[in-house]
Design an enzyme around this catalytic site. Structure first.
Site, PDB file in Angstrom:
ATOM      1  N   LYS A  43     -24.206  17.899 -64.354  1.00 45.26           N
ATOM      2  CA  LYS A  43     -25.090  18.962 -64.857  1.00 45.26           C
ATOM      3  C   LYS A  43     -24.401  20.328 -64.790  1.00 45.26           C
ATOM      4  CE  LYS A  43     -27.137  19.047 -60.221  1.00 45.26           C
ATOM      5  NZ  LYS A  43     -28.207  18.480 -59.375  1.00 45.26           N
ATOM      6  N   ARG A 140     -39.872  19.542 -54.639  1.00 42.83           N
ATOM      7  CA  ARG A 140     -39.330  20.240 -55.805  1.00 42.83           C
ATOM      8  C   ARG A 140     -39.697  19.477 -57.064  1.00 42.83           C
ATOM      9  NH1 ARG A 140     -32.847  20.974 -56.499  1.00 42.83           N
ATOM     10  NH2 ARG A 140     -33.032  18.721 -56.791  1.00 42.83           N
ATOM     11  N   TYR A 262     -17.406  52.268 -56.739  1.00 44.24           N
ATOM     12  CA  TYR A 262     -18.739  52.803 -57.014  1.00 44.24           C
ATOM     13  C   TYR A 262     -19.490  53.088 -55.715  1.00 44.24           C
ATOM     14  CZ  TYR A 262     -18.378  51.549 -61.965  1.00 44.24           C
ATOM     15  OH  TYR A 262     -18.013  51.462 -63.282  1.00 44.24           O
ATOM     16  N   MET A 315     -17.517  45.170 -62.386  1.00 45.47           N
ATOM     17  CA  MET A 315     -17.681  44.125 -63.392  1.00 45.47           C
ATOM     18  C   MET A 315     -16.363  43.411 -63.680  1.00 45.47           C
ATOM     19  SD  MET A 315     -18.992  44.462 -67.332  1.00 45.47           S
ATOM     20  CE  MET A 315     -20.542  45.231 -66.911  1.00 45.47           C
TER      21      MET A 315
HETATM   22  C1  LIG Z   1     -27.686  17.844 -58.247  1.00 47.15           C
HETATM   23  C2  LIG Z   1     -28.237  16.555 -57.799  1.00 47.15           C
HETATM   24  C3  LIG Z   1     -27.399  15.576 -57.236  1.00 47.15           C
HETATM   25  C4  LIG Z   1     -25.952  15.846 -56.869  1.00 47.15           C
HETATM   26  O1  LIG Z   1     -25.954  16.576 -55.668  1.00 47.15           O
HETATM   27  P1  LIG Z   1     -24.597  17.046 -54.947  1.00 47.15           P
HETATM   28  O2  LIG Z   1     -25.083  17.712 -53.710  1.00 47.15           O
HETATM   29  O3  LIG Z   1     -23.933  17.994 -55.876  1.00 47.15           O
HETATM   30  O4  LIG Z   1     -23.789  15.827 -54.697  1.00 47.15           O
HETATM   31  C5  LIG Z   1     -27.943  14.332 -56.971  1.00 47.15           C
HETATM   32  N1  LIG Z   1     -29.257  14.081 -57.202  1.00 47.15           N
HETATM   33  C6  LIG Z   1     -30.103  15.021 -57.702  1.00 47.15           C
HETATM   34  C7  LIG Z   1     -31.529  14.682 -57.911  1.00 47.15           C
HETATM   35  C8  LIG Z   1     -29.621  16.293 -57.998  1.00 47.15           C
HETATM   36  O5  LIG Z   1     -30.461  17.224 -58.460  1.00 47.15           O
END
Ligand SMILES: *Cc1c(COP(=O)(O)O)cnc(C)c1O
Length: 371
Positions: A43, A140, A262, A315
């Site tokens: 992702k 979540r 800054y 930046m």
């Molecule tokens: C992002 C995610 C993972 C991977 O987690 P890592 O800590 O990056 O290994 C696995 N399962 C779910 C549901 C996630 O959201």
């Protein structure tokens, strides 16, 4: 692909070692219990490293299953493979047709998701595949305890579905012996006993290393594939994947009581020299790395020597105290941001964040090189 000349005039160089990424995937394959497969969590553009390249590297290792966060991310990967591709974000309302036609697996996160997918299945008169997510403490995504109970009492709710995996997600697996991990495991075992014939997946990167009982049928590593440390209390078992170097734009002298940057937030207590380098918060060099302090030491390395960040991060520029370097570097030379002397996890600690945020913030201005 950019040509060599753009490498020459680049301001900063990001090198991503796909061989190391493939090796990290294989560490999970070796770790996994017999019969347990290893998915790739790719992702957020492959944790910021470029999803096309990350995907290609995992394909060389015959990765059998891909997890994405969003439907758009999944659709992108669907164009590249026929293998299972799942959306952790769930079944988006009104988009059921797209999941169907593109053969994208929704991770069903609620009774409502289940019912919507079930309706689609009965309209089409076929069984539809999906994953089923139980929340065991993260609060979540996933069916909560109440919903899980409703489903366990009435399994007919999923009769039109082909559930490939039951999943849950750890909240604290990065902390060794955190009590929540065992509590979540116990809840997961209890819920999954209602679905004995269905495969199960619980462990993220850290969870995979914590206990073999957490393995079940599918590991879901993300961060550790990209070289972050899944077991922070010990030496990193993963190979480093990311290297980032930046160019020195200018060297200047400052005298005692002058300030830098800054807001004039940093005042020099002695004469020294500064290097201004070509990266800033627009490149993901977080603003919280400004004004290095003793307990939050943000540094870049010149030939292995640490140089503290002084003043605020701009930046496009960062200033470093290099008064201790002898000989003094010259403009055009490079400094290490992430590499042999400083990991992405180290930089994250200095910024008061986690390696995930450092990687997913890596900017688009770097000259990117894959090897
Ligand atoms: C992002 C995610 C993972 C991977 O987690 P890592 O800590 O990056 O290994 C696995 N399962 C779910 C549901 C996630 O959201």
């Amino acid at each position: 692909m950019k040509d060599l000349s753009s490498r020459k005039h680049a301001s900063a160089w990001l090198r991503i070692d796909l061989g190391a990424l493939a090796a990290n995937y294989n560490i999970f394959k070796t770790l996994a219990l017999p019969g347990c497969k290893v998915a790739g969590v790719i992702k957020a553009d492959g944790y910021g490293l470029g999803v096309d390249q990350v995907f290609a590297a995992l394909e060389t290792q015959s990765c059998p299953f891909y997890f994405l966060a969003t439907l758009d991310e999944a659709l992108h990967i669907r164009r590249l493979t026929k293998k299972p591709v799942a959306v952790l974000g769930g079944l988006y309302k009104g988009a059921e047709d797209i999941y169907c036609h593109e053969n994208i697996l929704p991770v069903l996160n609620s009774l409502e998701d289940i019912s919507n997918w079930q309706k689609k299945a009965s309209t089409l008169g076929i069984k539809l595949p999906a994953l089923l997510h139980f929340d065991t403490g993260m609060n979540r995504l996933g069916l909560d305890a109440q919903e899980a109970q409703t489903l366990c009492r009435d399994p007919a709710r999923i009769s039109g579905l082909d559930i490939l995996y039951l999943i849950s997600h750890f909240s604290c697996a990065d902390e060794k012996n955190h009590p929540a991990t065992k509590v979540q495991y116990d809840k997961f075992v209890k819920i999954s006993s209602f679905f004995p014939a269905v495969k199960k997946s619980l462990a993220n990167s850290s969870g995979s290393f914590r206990a073999k009982e957490y393995h079940f049928d599918l590991l879901r590593p993300g961060m550790a594939l990209y070289g972050l440390n899944p077991v922070p209390e010990q030496e990193n078992p993963m190979k480093p994947v990311v290297r980032l170097d930046t160019r020195i734009l200018q060297i200047r002298s400052v005298i005692k009581n002058e300030t830098v940057g800054y807001g004039e937030t940093y005042r020099f207590d002695k004469n020294t020299r500064l290097a201004t380098v070509a990266l800033g918060y627009a490149d993901g060099f977080l603003r919280s790395l400004g004004n290095s302090t003793n307990d939050r030491k943000a540094v870049l390395y010149y030939n292995g020597i640490a140089c503290p960040v002084v003043g605020r991060v701009s930046m496009d520029a960062v200033t470093l105290d290099i008064g201790h370097l002898d000989p003094c570097p010259v403009a055009g030379e490079t400094m290490e941001v992430i590499g042999a002397h400083q990991t992405a996890d180290d930089l994250a600690t200095a910024a008061g964040t986690i390696g995930y945020e450092i990687l997913t913030s890596l900017g688009s201005r770097y000259f990117r090189e894959y090897c």
